[in-house]
Design an enzyme around this catalytic site. Structure first.
Site, PDB file in Angstrom:
ATOM      1  N   GLY A 281      13.419  65.388  20.471  1.00  0.00           N
ATOM      2  CA  GLY A 281      13.333  66.292  19.465  1.00  0.00           C
ATOM      3  C   GLY A 281      13.360  67.922  20.029  1.00  0.00           C
ATOM      4  O   GLY A 281      14.059  68.649  19.291  1.00  0.00           O
TER       5      GLY A 281
ATOM      6  N   GLY B 224      12.716  60.391  17.705  1.00  0.00           N
ATOM      7  CA  GLY B 224      12.457  58.819  17.486  1.00  0.00           C
ATOM      8  C   GLY B 224      11.037  58.034  17.719  1.00  0.00           C
ATOM      9  O   GLY B 224      10.568  57.273  16.928  1.00  0.00           O
TER      10      GLY B 224
ATOM     11  N   CYS C  59      -8.592  72.091  27.790  1.00  0.00           N
ATOM     12  CA  CYS C  59      -8.564  71.191  28.894  1.00  0.00           C
ATOM     13  C   CYS C  59      -7.786  69.830  28.723  1.00  0.00           C
ATOM     14  O   CYS C  59      -7.249  69.280  29.779  1.00  0.00           O
ATOM     15  CB  CYS C  59     -10.091  70.674  29.232  1.00  0.00           C
ATOM     16  SG  CYS C  59     -10.847  71.899  30.000  1.00  0.00           S
TER      17      CYS C  59
END
Lengths: 403, 297
Positions: free
Chosen positions: A73, A201, A326
């Site tokens: 992506g 994907g 965190c």
């Protein structure tokens, strides 16, 4: 299905066993290079063609040649935005939002240093955009608009179809990072004005390391990678054949189960959300509950911190994620929570539960059962929490010297 | 997922001294809002002996914040206030068998909490002058503010210099882009542009020994002595073994021994020796020293 309750499907998904089966031959006997002239390559070439068709159907693209395979992506996002800039060198402006994925935000930060002007659209307390602000920004100096279809943290859906039309009217290219939306909500690109769209994907039960850039026919394009004729010269490099076949299969399965996703999976999500909100005081849903992905629910637990919650539920075999500083690995609190003006004491305690079609009712009930004690336990340690609830005026009662 | 030690996890899941001490006479509230960690330390100090009799914590924070709060209370109980003030964040991390550097940077608030509580006990006002910036070097947990201040104070111009002064960038080197950005920004404020594509100026020109043999030896010795405290801070050490012309043999000791960054540390030592001596020398581990003829191998 592996052990444990996996509710972190917006991070990544299990590869569907049917996808694995479809991929296997392409690691072994079907090893050919699809570009080759012999039968070894030819069979693989045909498999890629089928995968392209399967993805075309899932997103309703008009032509299968509008599907360009990439490695992920992030590559699709970078390719789309950089292409728009290269193809229109006189346009120096980009419009995006301040809740985008880092794949877009960090690239834009970098482009800003290179001299481009970046406009970040704001969101309200529910994570919604102001389309008037957007309308005013669109002009002939804008190279591209890049707005996510659905937010990864809250699931909030943006009106990208309308926004693409608005861009189109002003002659501006429109890109959407749809990695969270594809496979979860119905998409019909031929009915929209979207020019470029990114798919990943591993968000829809295909493996990691494969992505797609949808490129509307006629959209001016400049490749990121040159060096070969693959993907019609738009993305050079020998194809990741097994993963492409896997993504094709995953797209077919996603299309089959999209109704299931929006009925059954959605009902599980709603049950989880209702169960937690009823059982635990001082927590609330972030984002826009009326307009979001069917699988996502993001709940902010006030006065405790997200990583602590995750460690506790992990011990019970439950996997989720958090917008706390965190857990990101970058030590920055979630920019999405900050953009919505969620107070720090709640933003750090936000937990995202993201479901898939593999989750069961029993799993959801288990989570509802264990959450109250975990939250109560952590609150007992919190300086903001008293005997039976938050201390009076929590922000004043505990106002540490901050460094 | 963070690489937490078993001890740390144990202190998170079963924290000691959680909750406030009822009749506390020392309270310290500290935190870091951007990191999302905050701690209230409550102590019961014997006013006569100044011994900390009871310690309790309330923490809003992540796993390591809670575990380090638990560790802190365990360490300081029974100590006098002055003894407790010598406890460093590193001591707390050691007590928990180590901690990821990112976490050291933001979630260990023990020392600050103690200072605040002691100030409260003594009726003083405590303010934290320590400013934290974005973490740049993850290998050595060095943040942007620290680098900026060092660059300003010492007029540094290269990444190499920043590494020599702060250690930042001396490990995996992936933060060099970030360090270059800080250098660019600091010098831009002064109206100067830095060109990183130019090779940095050679530190010294090779030239014959500028001092007598004895002076040179002394110089090498004192330079290494000056480096030792830095290494000791990381529980390591260095020992001068031999000087053979332009080759200086040393032993790396403690945590430095076999450390992944040993080569970088040696390079740093070599750099400082070259600057001190004004000549090219080579620093090599004593294990590479040629064996004397006939010596047992």
């Amino acid at each position: 299905m592996s052990e444990g309750i996996y509710l972190d499907n917006n991070a990544t998904t299990m590869v569907d066993p049917k996808v694995v089966d479809a991929m296997m031959p392409y690691f072994t006997e079907q090893f050919g290079n699809p570009s080759s002239m012999h039968s070894f390559g030819d069979k693989v070439g045909r498999a890629l063609k089928q995968a392209r068709k399967q993805i075309q159907q899932l997103i309703g693209a008009e032509h299968d040649s509008e599907i360009v395979f990439t490695s992920c992506g992030t590559e699709s996002d970078s390719t789309a935005i950089l292409s728009a800039l290269k193809a229109q060198p006189d346009r120096k402006k980009i419009i995006t939002t301040n809740v985008e994925h880092p794949a877009v935000l960090a690239l834009c930060d970098y482009l800003k240093k290179e001299g481009y002007k970046i406009h970040h659209l704001h969101v309200d307390e529910k994570g919604r955009l102001d389309l008037e602000e957007y309308e005013e920004l669109l002009d002939s100096r804008t190279a591209v608009v890049s707005v996510m279809w659905a937010n990864n943290e809250t699931g909030t859906i943006f009106p990208v179809e309308k926004m693409a039309e608005m861009a189109h009217e002003k002659g501006v290219m429109f890109h959407t990072d749809a990695v969270q939306a594809v496979g979860k909500i119905p998409i019909d690109l031929k009915a929209t004005k979207i020019d470029l769209l990114s798919i990943s994907g591993h968000k829809l039960h295909a493996p990691k390391g494969i992505g797609v850039l949808y490129l509307r026919r006629g959209t001016r394009f400049r490749p990121l990678l040159r060096g070969g004729h693959q993907e019609r010269g738009r993305r050079a490099g020998t194809e990741n054949t097994a993963s492409i076949v896997g993504l094709g299969k995953a797209a077919e399965l996603a299309l089959e189960s999209i109704e299931h996703e929006n009925t059954f999976v959605k009902s599980l999500r709603d049950r989880l959300e209702k169960g937690i909100l009823e059982a635990i005081p001082n927590c609330f849903v972030t984002g826009d509950p009326d307009n979001r992905l069917p699988n996502t629910c993001n709940i902010a637990f006030e006065y405790i911190e997200g990583e602590s919650i995750l460690l506790m539920i992990n011990k019970m075999g439950i996997a989720a994620s958090s917008g706390s500083a965190c857990t990101s690995g970058s030590l920055e609190p979630s920019h999405v929570m900050r953009a919505m003006d969620i107070p720090y004491t709640a933003a750090h305690g936000s937990v995202r539960f993201s479901l898939s079609r593999y989750n069961t009712l029993a799993e959801i009930d288990k989570v509802i059962e264990v959450m109250p004690a975990i939250v109560a336990n952590l609150r007992k340690m919190s300086p903001y929490w008293g005997e039976n609830g938050p201390v009076e005026n929590p922000e004043e009662a505990f106002a540490p010297v901050y460094n | 997922m963070w690489d937490y030690s078993d001890t740390l996890k144990e202190h998170f899941f079963e924290p000691r001294n959680a909750g406030a001490i009822e009749d506390a006479n020392a309270v310290g509230d500290v935190g870091s809002i951007s990191c999302g960690d905050a701690l209230r330390l409550t102590l019961k100090v014997n006013p006569e002996t100044e011994v900390i009799e009871q310690a309790g914590f309330q923490t809003f924070g992540c796993g390591s914040a809670i575990a380090s709060s638990s560790a802190l209370t365990e360490i300081i109980k029974g100590k006098t206030v002055d003894e407790a003030l010598t406890v460093s964040n590193q001591d707390i991390a050691d007590f928990l068998d180590g901690m990821p550097p990112e976490k050291m940077h933001c979630s260990v608030m023990g020392r600050e909490a103690l200072q605040a509580a002691v100030a409260n006990f003594r009726g003083e006002e405590w303010s934290d002058d320590h400013e934290e910036g974005a973490l740049i070097c993850k290998c050595f947990a060095i943040d942007a503010v620290m680098i900026e201040e060092t660059v300003r104070a010492n007029e540094l111009r290269t990444v190499e210099e920043v590494t020599n002064y702060t250690k930042a960038g001396g490990g995996c080197s992936s933060c060099h882009e970030g360090i270059e950005e800080i250098l660019t920004q600091v010098w831009a404020e002064k109206g100067e542009a830095i060109d990183f594509s130019q090779p940095s100026q050679p530190v010294t020109q090779p030239k014959p020994y500028a001092m007598t043999g004895f002076q040179r030896m002394k110089k090498i010795e004192t330079t290494i002595e000056a480096i030792r405290p830095q290494l000791q801070r990381d529980h390591g050490d260095i020992e001068l073994v031999d000087i053979d012309g332009r080759t200086i043999y040393v032993n790396m000791l403690g945590a430095c021994k076999g450390c992944q960054l040993e080569a970088q540390t040696l390079a740093g030592v070599q750099q400082q020796l070259m600057e001190a001596l004004g000549e090219f020398i080579k620093v090599v581990p004593a294990s590479m020293r040629p064996q004397a003829e006939g010596a047992a191998s």
